[in-house]
Design a protein around this motif. Structure first.
Motif, PDB file in Angstrom:
ATOM      1  N   ARG A  25      31.539 -58.971 -23.469  1.00  0.00           N
ATOM      2  CA  ARG A  25      32.971 -58.703 -23.318  1.00  0.00           C
ATOM      3  C   ARG A  25      33.414 -58.538 -21.864  1.00  0.00           C
ATOM      4  O   ARG A  25      34.535 -58.138 -21.607  1.00  0.00           O
ATOM      5  N   ILE A  26      32.527 -58.842 -20.929  1.00  0.00           N
ATOM      6  CA  ILE A  26      32.864 -58.788 -19.501  1.00  0.00           C
ATOM      7  C   ILE A  26      32.414 -60.087 -18.840  1.00  0.00           C
ATOM      8  O   ILE A  26      31.242 -60.465 -18.929  1.00  0.00           O
ATOM      9  N   ALA A  82      38.006 -58.750 -18.021  1.00  0.00           N
ATOM     10  CA  ALA A  82      37.916 -58.404 -19.437  1.00  0.00           C
ATOM     11  C   ALA A  82      39.328 -58.316 -19.990  1.00  0.00           C
ATOM     12  O   ALA A  82      40.302 -58.207 -19.246  1.00  0.00           O
TER      13      ALA A  82
END
Length: 232
Positions: A29-30, A92
């Motif tokens: 997620r980054i 993100a």
């Protein structure tokens, strides 16, 4: 997550110090961007960076009069920022899962809300879903990207890819539709029975129909749309 000492936690979660690709998933997620010159990213998606990086909001005339005209007339547009310089940039978007595509001459169309970042060499064009604009708050827009380079998109949870085959159209909910192959053009239709059941103002009555040959990416989540602001 189990119990950690501080040192154990740092070892488990620290950034990758190795030289990586231009786009690299630091976590699911980054997104890590190893910036050498410039990258386009969703406005507000920067969570951290190292090095000398400057951020600018996309200007109305940044991509020519055609794009400016679309934005001004419709009130829609992908809100982008330009990051320039050298360093490591971390992006993100609300904890959404990130997928990186490497385009080699292909094209992909992405829901404007699900586009996270793309390399500056990628050609892109905002396309309006005019037929649906009056049916949902704020309407919908998407961005078609083509050329050679990397594109990062986001989805709530794990995405599912549906194959579109001749004679076998795929129907999706607009709020759950993330992206589709660039040669597909969705048609919008209203399901009268669902509209009657859920009420006149319900967005559930609107459906996207994909016909031809290609793919559609959906997510197990329905995004709600509000009227966006135009960057100036």
């Amino acid at each position: 997550m189990g119990n950690y000492t501080i040192d154990e936690f740092i070892q488990q979660t620290k950034q990758d110090e190795q030289e990586n690709d231009y786009f690299e998933l630091e976590t699911p997620r980054i997104l890590e961007v190893n910036l050498l010159e410039m990258v386009w990213a969703k406005a507000g998606s920067m969570i951290s960076y190292t090095g000398q990086i400057k951020f600018e909001r996309e200007r109305l005339l940044e991509h020519g009069v055609g794009v400016m005209f679309k934005k001004a007339m419709t009130g829609e547009g992908a809100s982008l920022m330009k990051a320039t310089g050298r360093g490591r940039l971390y992006l993100a978007d609300q904890g959404k899962k990130i997928t990186i595509f490497e385009l080699n001459g292909e094209s992909i169309t992405v829901n404007g809300n699900d586009l996270l970042a793309f390399e500056p060499g990628i050609e892109w064009e905002i396309k309006m879903m005019r037929k649906v604009a009056g049916m949902m708050a704020g309407g919908l827009f998407n961005v078609t990207l083509k050329g050679k380079g990397r594109v990062a998109i986001t989805s709530h949870y794990e995405p599912l890819t549906l194959l579109v085959k001749p004679g076998e159209p795929v129907i999706t909910d607009p709020g759950a539709t993330v992206a589709w192959s660039g040669d597909l053009t969705p048609e919008f239709r209203t399901d009268i029975s669902i509209r009657t059941f859920l009420g006149r103002g319900s967005g559930e009555s609107i459906q996207m129909e994909f016909s031809g040959e290609g793919f559609v990416i959906v997510q197990p989540f329905e995004e709600k749309y509000a009227a966006p602001n135009v960057s100036v």
